[in-house]
Write a protein that holds these residues in place. Structure first.
Motif, PDB file in Angstrom:
ATOM      1  N   GLN A 280       0.829  -1.202   0.000  1.00 15.22           N
ATOM      2  CA  GLN A 280       0.000   0.000   0.000  1.00 15.22           C
ATOM      3  C   GLN A 280       0.863   1.250   0.000  1.00 15.22           C
ATOM      4  N   GLN A 281       0.292   2.339  -0.498  1.00  9.43           N
ATOM      5  CA  GLN A 281       0.945   3.640  -0.461  1.00  9.43           C
ATOM      6  C   GLN A 281       0.100   4.619   0.334  1.00  9.43           C
ATOM      7  N   LEU A 282       0.755   5.380   1.228  1.00  5.52           N
ATOM      8  CA  LEU A 282       0.095   6.405   2.018  1.00  5.52           C
ATOM      9  C   LEU A 282       0.759   7.749   1.741  1.00  5.52           C
ATOM     10  N   ALA A 283       0.021   8.838   1.898  1.00  4.45           N
ATOM     11  CA  ALA A 283       0.572  10.169   1.688  1.00  4.45           C
ATOM     12  C   ALA A 283       0.259  11.045   2.893  1.00  4.45           C
ATOM     13  N   PHE A 284       1.176  11.965   3.217  1.00  2.00           N
ATOM     14  CA  PHE A 284       1.008  12.871   4.342  1.00  2.00           C
ATOM     15  C   PHE A 284       1.245  14.298   3.870  1.00  2.00           C
ATOM     16  N   GLN A 285       0.551  15.237   4.504  1.00  6.01           N
ATOM     17  CA  GLN A 285       0.618  16.637   4.114  1.00  6.01           C
ATOM     18  C   GLN A 285       1.890  17.318   4.612  1.00  6.01           C
ATOM     19  N   HIS A 286       2.478  16.791   5.690  1.00  6.34           N
ATOM     20  CA  HIS A 286       3.627  17.458   6.305  1.00  6.34           C
ATOM     21  C   HIS A 286       4.868  16.575   6.233  1.00  6.34           C
ATOM     22  N   ARG A 287       5.997  17.205   6.406  1.00  8.87           N
ATOM     23  CA  ARG A 287       7.262  16.484   6.378  1.00  8.87           C
ATOM     24  C   ARG A 287       7.294  15.420   7.468  1.00  8.87           C
ATOM     25  N   VAL A 288       7.627  14.222   7.088  1.00 11.95           N
ATOM     26  CA  VAL A 288       7.704  13.114   8.041  1.00 11.95           C
ATOM     27  C   VAL A 288       9.105  13.049   8.628  1.00 11.95           C
ATOM     28  N   TRP A 289       9.183  13.013   9.949  1.00  9.81           N
ATOM     29  CA  TRP A 289      10.461  12.881  10.629  1.00  9.81           C
ATOM     30  C   TRP A 289      10.822  11.423  10.894  1.00  9.81           C
ATOM     31  N   ASP A 290       9.848  10.642  11.360  1.00  8.80           N
ATOM     32  CA  ASP A 290      10.141   9.253  11.688  1.00  8.80           C
ATOM     33  C   ASP A 290       8.835   8.481  11.818  1.00  8.80           C
ATOM     34  N   ILE A 291       8.933   7.156  11.810  1.00  7.53           N
ATOM     35  CA  ILE A 291       7.774   6.293  11.976  1.00  7.53           C
ATOM     36  C   ILE A 291       8.150   5.106  12.835  1.00  7.53           C
ATOM     37  N   VAL A 292       7.166   4.485  13.463  1.00 12.07           N
ATOM     38  CA  VAL A 292       7.415   3.283  14.255  1.00 12.07           C
ATOM     39  C   VAL A 292       6.118   2.490  14.364  1.00 12.07           C
ATOM     40  N   PHE A 293       6.222   1.169  14.297  1.00 11.78           N
ATOM     41  CA  PHE A 293       5.070   0.294  14.456  1.00 11.78           C
ATOM     42  C   PHE A 293       4.860  -0.064  15.919  1.00 11.78           C
ATOM     43  N   GLU A 294       3.613  -0.377  16.270  1.00 14.21           N
ATOM     44  CA  GLU A 294       3.303  -0.875  17.595  1.00 14.21           C
ATOM     45  C   GLU A 294       2.705  -2.272  17.479  1.00 14.21           C
ATOM     46  N   GLU A 295       2.723  -3.009  18.577  1.00 16.05           N
ATOM     47  CA  GLU A 295       2.277  -4.394  18.566  1.00 16.05           C
ATOM     48  C   GLU A 295       0.815  -4.531  18.176  1.00 16.05           C
ATOM     49  N   GLY A 296      -0.011  -3.587  18.561  1.00 17.07           N
ATOM     50  CA  GLY A 296      -1.434  -3.684  18.286  1.00 17.07           C
ATOM     51  C   GLY A 296      -1.810  -3.271  16.884  1.00 17.07           C
ATOM     52  N   GLN A 297      -0.919  -3.464  15.931  1.00 18.79           N
ATOM     53  CA  GLN A 297      -1.166  -3.124  14.527  1.00 18.79           C
ATOM     54  C   GLN A 297      -1.487  -1.652  14.352  1.00 18.79           C
ATOM     55  N   GLY A 298      -0.570  -0.845  14.772  1.00 17.66           N
ATOM     56  CA  GLY A 298      -0.689   0.594  14.576  1.00 17.66           C
ATOM     57  C   GLY A 298       0.624   1.153  14.069  1.00 17.66           C
ATOM     58  N   TRP A 300       2.750   4.762  14.152  1.00 18.97           N
ATOM     59  CA  TRP A 300       2.889   6.130  14.628  1.00 18.97           C
ATOM     60  C   TRP A 300       3.809   6.886  13.676  1.00 18.97           C
ATOM     61  N   VAL A 301       3.378   8.068  13.255  1.00 21.59           N
ATOM     62  CA  VAL A 301       4.128   8.906  12.324  1.00 21.59           C
ATOM     63  C   VAL A 301       4.398  10.247  12.995  1.00 21.59           C
ATOM     64  N   LEU A 302       5.674  10.601  13.131  1.00 25.84           N
ATOM     65  CA  LEU A 302       6.074  11.894  13.689  1.00 25.84           C
ATOM     66  C   LEU A 302       6.304  12.851  12.547  1.00 25.84           C
ATOM     67  N   GLN A 303       5.619  14.008  12.570  1.00 24.59           N
ATOM     68  CA  GLN A 303       5.692  14.926  11.444  1.00 24.59           C
ATOM     69  C   GLN A 303       5.917  16.366  11.901  1.00 24.59           C
ATOM     70  N   LYS A 375       4.379  13.179   1.305  1.00 27.16           N
ATOM     71  CA  LYS A 375       5.241  12.023   1.377  1.00 27.16           C
ATOM     72  C   LYS A 375       4.466  10.743   1.181  1.00 27.16           C
ATOM     73  N   PRO A 376       4.616  10.069   0.036  1.00 25.95           N
ATOM     74  CA  PRO A 376       3.944   8.787  -0.143  1.00 25.95           C
ATOM     75  C   PRO A 376       4.665   7.688   0.614  1.00 25.95           C
ATOM     76  N   LEU A 377       3.918   6.856   1.318  1.00 24.04           N
ATOM     77  CA  LEU A 377       4.476   5.708   2.030  1.00 24.04           C
ATOM     78  C   LEU A 377       4.112   4.453   1.259  1.00 24.04           C
ATOM     79  N   LEU A 378       5.109   3.684   0.856  1.00 25.18           N
ATOM     80  CA  LEU A 378       4.847   2.418   0.189  1.00 25.18           C
ATOM     81  C   LEU A 378       5.037   1.306   1.200  1.00 25.18           C
ATOM     82  N   TRP A 379       4.120   0.357   1.200  1.00 19.90           N
ATOM     83  CA  TRP A 379       4.182  -0.731   2.175  1.00 19.90           C
ATOM     84  C   TRP A 379       4.590  -2.022   1.493  1.00 19.90           C
ATOM     85  N   ALA A 380       5.710  -2.547   1.897  1.00 18.21           N
ATOM     86  CA  ALA A 380       6.117  -3.867   1.439  1.00 18.21           C
ATOM     87  C   ALA A 380       6.025  -4.763   2.659  1.00 18.21           C
ATOM     88  N   ARG A 381       5.242  -5.804   2.589  1.00 15.82           N
ATOM     89  CA  ARG A 381       4.890  -6.567   3.767  1.00 15.82           C
ATOM     90  C   ARG A 381       5.926  -7.629   4.092  1.00 15.82           C
TER      91      ARG A 381
END
Length: 415
Positions: A280-298, A300-303, A375-381
């Motif tokens: 999948q691809q995701l896009a964000f309006q603001h500059r992305v600084w970092d991202i991290v996954f959580e155990e509960g399938q979430g 988090w995007v810091l922007q 910023k488009p996010l591409l997801w490779a599983r």
């Protein structure tokens, strides 16, 4: 731990964590780390730690490296003046898998170890050179710290005041270090395209090399639930999957030629076919600084947006979508808004070469590069592996919101 489609580095160019220019101090960087329900946000010399749980009794812990002691001795020039004064900027950080410990290194050549339950600084130790990456061993008895000279030192966790021990060295700068889940192997990645697999008990003994990248190797990760597989990212715009003990390449994913999949991919890495799948691809309006996954399938995007510093994405009907109504998101965002000063003027957290160079990020320690405002996010599983692609471009004028970021991340909890 950092552009995919950007131009490669020039050989011999200097690399710095934090994205600073070669020859100068490393620039400040913003980043995330998550283990369980504890989220750490760092910026400059400070970090804050808070819970993502929806409890009223949430405790906020903050720390400023500029207040820590035990700075290493500064190098002196011929005139006796300091030529290597650290800025206290946090360069890398990581959780132990259990979440009991958290560690960071800063631009003043310090390694700082914390206990997290409750939060307490256990030690401040000096390192020989500025560090590029660090990781806990699976047993959580040691910390392995890689530095810009190509060396890996081990530091005791159980004896937090002990000095470091030199374990192994490369001829070029190290950009990442990892350990196998059984602590048998130390995996190191350098800027000269190499991944080395060494025996942990005798690091001078090399089990294999994983060779194939055409540019610096920015991150390595042992794939969760598949301890025999290694994932690597590089400035050559590829993700590669390895059977690391033999050094055999199993799959190469060229990020510049990805196409939207006709049908959704499965939920996991295809271990039988030993391939990665673009999801999948995701896009964000603001500059992305970092991202991290959580155990509960979430996710988090810091922007770069004070009004909305975080975005929380969750899977809905097989597609990832933002969840702006999350109580946890509102709570953590409020903490960041009150502490926004530590993020002002931040750059993308990175392990980057001077000039226009590719980079990456993992949820341990980030690697990014220049990015555009959307910023488009591409997801490779591969247990949730993702990246943000970057096309080569000139930097827009100030005020146009212009960084273009590339991330490669596997959902490795506890890092």
């Amino acid at each position: 731990m950092t552009s995919l489609c950007g131009t490669g580095r020039k050989r011999g160019s200097a690399a710095h964590v934090g994205g600073g220019a070669a020859g100068g101090q490393m620039a400040s960087s913003a980043g995330l780390a998550l283990c369980g329900q504890v989220l750490v946000v760092r910026g400059g010399s400070r970090f804050l730690a808070t819970s993502t749980a929806n409890s009223d009794g949430d405790v906020l812990f903050t720390y400023d490296c500029s207040t820590a002691g035990k700075k290493s001795e500064e190098n002196k020039g011929e005139d006796g003046q300091s030529v290597d004064k650290g800025s206290d900027t946090i360069l890398a950080s990581t959780f132990a898998k259990s979440g009991r410990y958290f560690a960071l290194t800063d631009d003043s050549k310090r390694l700082i170890l914390f206990r997290t339950k409750p939060w307490q600084c256990l030690s401040v130790r000096t390192v020989v050179r500025r560090c590029t990456a660090l990781t806990f061993t699976a047993s959580e008895e040691k910390l392995l710290v890689a530095d810009k000279s190509g060396d890996v030192y081990s530091f005791s966790v159980l004896e937090p005041q002990e000095c470091g021990k030199l374990e192994l060295g490369h001829l070029s700068m190290l950009l990442d270090v990892a350990v196998s889940p059984d602590d048998r192997y130390v995996l190191t990645a350098d800027r000269d395209e190499k991944i080395r697999v060494s025996w942990a008990v005798a690091p001078h003994s090399i089990e294999s090399f994983c060779l194939g990248h055409a540019e610096f190797v920015s991150r390595v990760l042992v794939v969760p639930d598949h301890p025999e597989l290694l994932l690597s990212s590089s400035g050559d715009c590829t993700l590669r999957l390895w059977e690391y003990r033999s050094g055999r390449e199993l799959h190469c994913c060229h990020l510049t030629s990805l196409q939207e999949p006709a049908e959704p991919w499965g939920d996991k890495l295809d271990a039988h076919r030993q391939q990665l799948g673009y999801r999948q691809q995701l896009a964000f309006q603001h500059r992305v600084w970092d991202i991290v996954f959580e155990e509960g399938q979430g996710l988090w995007v810091l922007q770069d947006c004070r009004e909305a510093p975080l975005v929380l994405c969750r899977p809905v009907d097989g597609r990832w979508q933002a969840d702006p109504e999350s109580a946890a998101l509102r709570k953590v965002s409020a903490h960041l808004q009150r502490n926004w000063a530590m993020l002002e003027g931040e750059s993308v957290s990175t392990a980057c070469f001077s000039g226009r160079c590719p980079g990456w990020a993992t949820d341990r320690a980030s690697l990014q590069n220049t990015i555009h405002s959307r910023k488009p996010l591409l997801w490779a599983r591969a247990q949730d592996m993702w990246h943000v692609p970057v096309s080569p471009s000139t930097r827009p004028a100030a005020g146009q919101g212009t960084e273009k970021l590339t991330h490669a991340q596997a959902g490795r909890q506890g890092d």
